[in-house]
Design a protein around this motif. Structure first.
Motif, short mmCIF file in Angstrom:
data_model
loop_
_atom_site.label_atom_id
_atom_site.label_comp_id
_atom_site.label_asym_id
_atom_site.label_seq_id
_atom_site.Cartn_x
_atom_site.Cartn_y
_atom_site.Cartn_z
N ILE A 22 0.93 -1.34 0.15
CA ILE A 22 -0.02 0.10 -0.04
C ILE A 22 1.03 1.19 -0.06
O ILE A 22 0.67 2.26 -0.62
CB ILE A 22 -0.88 -0.03 1.17
CG1 ILE A 22 -1.93 -1.25 1.29
CG2 ILE A 22 -1.78 1.43 1.13
CD1 ILE A 22 -2.86 -1.23 0.11
N GLN A 23 1.99 1.21 0.92
CA GLN A 23 3.04 2.52 0.68
C GLN A 23 3.62 2.61 -0.43
O GLN A 23 3.69 3.35 -1.03
CB GLN A 23 3.94 2.24 1.99
CG GLN A 23 4.88 3.28 1.92
CD GLN A 23 4.36 4.68 2.41
OE1 GLN A 23 3.14 4.79 3.06
NE2 GLN A 23 4.87 5.62 2.02
N ARG A 26 1.35 4.01 -3.00
CA ARG A 26 0.51 5.01 -2.87
C ARG A 26 0.35 6.32 -3.95
O ARG A 26 -0.63 6.82 -4.20
CB ARG A 26 0.58 5.47 -1.59
CG ARG A 26 1.90 6.35 -1.08
CD ARG A 26 1.75 6.50 0.20
NE ARG A 26 0.63 7.41 0.62
CZ ARG A 26 -0.27 6.56 1.53
NH1 ARG A 26 -0.37 5.33 1.65
NH2 ARG A 26 -1.34 7.41 1.64
N ASN A 27 1.46 6.41 -4.59
CA ASN A 27 1.42 7.36 -5.54
C ASN A 27 1.19 7.25 -6.97
O ASN A 27 1.67 7.71 -8.01
CB ASN A 27 2.78 8.28 -5.35
CG ASN A 27 2.72 8.79 -4.06
OD1 ASN A 27 1.74 9.67 -3.52
ND2 ASN A 27 3.88 8.93 -3.43
N ARG A 48 -3.98 3.65 -2.43
CA ARG A 48 -3.85 4.38 -1.30
C ARG A 48 -5.08 4.64 -0.44
O ARG A 48 -4.77 4.98 0.68
CB ARG A 48 -3.26 5.73 -1.61
CG ARG A 48 -4.16 6.49 -2.56
CD ARG A 48 -3.19 8.03 -2.70
NE ARG A 48 -4.06 8.78 -3.75
CZ ARG A 48 -3.58 8.70 -4.87
NH1 ARG A 48 -2.47 7.99 -5.36
NH2 ARG A 48 -4.30 9.43 -5.89
N ASN A 51 -7.03 1.63 3.97
CA ASN A 51 -6.58 2.39 5.30
C ASN A 51 -6.70 1.42 6.37
O ASN A 51 -7.54 0.97 6.91
CB ASN A 51 -7.37 3.56 5.57
CG ASN A 51 -7.12 4.26 7.06
OD1 ASN A 51 -6.01 4.76 7.26
ND2 ASN A 51 -8.33 4.56 7.56
#
Length: 369
Positions: A22-23, A26-27, A48, A51
């Motif tokens: 996910i990290q 994320r962009n 992203r 959560n």
């Protein structure tokens, strides 16, 4: 579209790869090609938008830590491909039941204290989707957590070979609560089972009569160490074997197929080695054999699949779908309630995303008769 609030049961290597992923992405741009992901944006949700709001484990090394720290705590040993900033999510003390087998108890010390109130935590964090990453063989622990998930009103993704999503009883329980489930036993992006399935399908479609086959797997993570306890392997062997034989149009004798984990090699860490052999007959009853060796990092290999399953679960919640999601389960899982070829299942997922295919069980069974 907002966020998808996710809780994790079992902060092992698979959870580590998921959180890192996910990290890492994320962009990502909306039109990027991401290996192992159906779409960067699925049903309106970007990667992203996932959560993490809660996590549960029993390991003294992990309980009480921030999730971003716990995913790198031993005995986790998977590939580290992304740093993860502090999440603000503390790992809570989960339920043990049968989650610790006789081998895992040698390397995992239970955290002190009582089991957290899982239902209340899921409610308080407004969890949408719960992911089950318990060790293979955690039958009672899984069922205990499923009850908490039902009471809290969350969708459920069952990544392990304890049969929930494919069973009519649990399909009915989730349908009664108006909640979706995807299960059972997560497929990897390109792993032992998916490769064996594709080759089995190839034999069938090219007219080769498959007569005998095996799939042997070994690795160095706690999953393989846990599976040295052969009694915990029954559902795993059933799941992997059915995933392969479902691609045939005849029934193989049980003596002619062997699929399952075989050993533990500590220095391999989270790497898995797979050896597949297939023997059959071609035109004129001439023999043909195939051998394949596959090496993968086990946990990252399934993380992208889970990311897509999370987003499909959120879509199902928004659409009011309940019971086991047929298409997503068939594409993402080894033991769905209904087996399809992987191409058919991929098409069903695309139709599900577009809203054209919302088949669930038991509703579909009721419609059929």
């Amino acid at each position: 579209m907002g966020k998808i609030n996710v809780a994790i049961i079992g902060v092992g290597n698979c959870a580590s790869s998921l959180v890192q992923g996910i990290q890492y992405y994320r962009n990502a741009k909306n039109d990027d090609h991401i290996p192992g992901i159906v779409h960067p944006v699925l049903g309106g949700y970007h990667i992203r938008d996932i959560n993490f709001v809660a996590a549960f484990d029993i390991d003294k090394n992990k309980v009480g830590l921030d999730l971003a720290e716990a995913i790198f705590a031993p005995p986790n040993n998977t590939y580290r491909f992304s740093d993860v900033p502090a999440s603000g999510v503390k790992v809570d003390r989960g339920m043990t039941h049968d989650g610790l087998g006789k081998y895992l108890v040698e390397i995992i010390q239970k955290a002190p204290g009582s089991t957290a109130n899982v239902t209340e935590i899921l409610k308080a964090t407004k969890t949408d989707v719960v992911i089950n990453y318990l060790p293979v063989g955690s039958e009672e622990a899984t069922k205990w957590y499923v009850e908490q998930v039902l009471n809290a009103g969350c969708a459920f993704i069952n990544c392990i070979p304890v049969f929930i999503g494919r069973e009519k009883y649990w399909q009915g329980r989730f349908a009664d609560r108006g909640l979706p489930i995807i299960g059972d036993d997560i497929k990897s992006q390109v792993g032992a089972t998916i490769t064996h399935r594709v080759l089995t399908r190839l034999f069938r479609e090219r007219g080769v009569k498959l007569e005998k086959t095996y799939q042997l797997n070994f690795g160095g993570n706690t999953d393989f160490y846990n599976m040295l306890e052969r009694e915990r392997l029954e559902s795993k062997k059933i799941s992997k074997t059915n995933a392969v034989t479902s691609q045939l149009d005849f029934e193989m004798h049980s003596d002619d197929i062997h699929v399952g984990p075989s050993d533990y090699v500590p220095w391999l860490l989270d790497r898995k080695f797979c050896h597949i052999r297939m023997e059959g007959r071609t035109f004129g009853d001439v023999p043909l054999s195939l051998e394949l060796k596959l090496e993968v990092w086990d946990s990252p290999n399934s993380a992208g699949v889970v990311i897509d399953a999370i987003r499909c679960s959120k879509i199902a919640l928004e659409r009011g779908l309940s019971g086991t999601l047929v298409g997503p389960s068939a594409y993402f899982m080894k033991s769905p309630p209904v087996q399809y070829s992987d191409n058919e299942a991929r098409t069903m997922v695309e139709e599900f995303i577009d809203g054209a295919n919302s088949n669930t069980l038991p509703e579909r069974q009721m419609e059929q008769g």
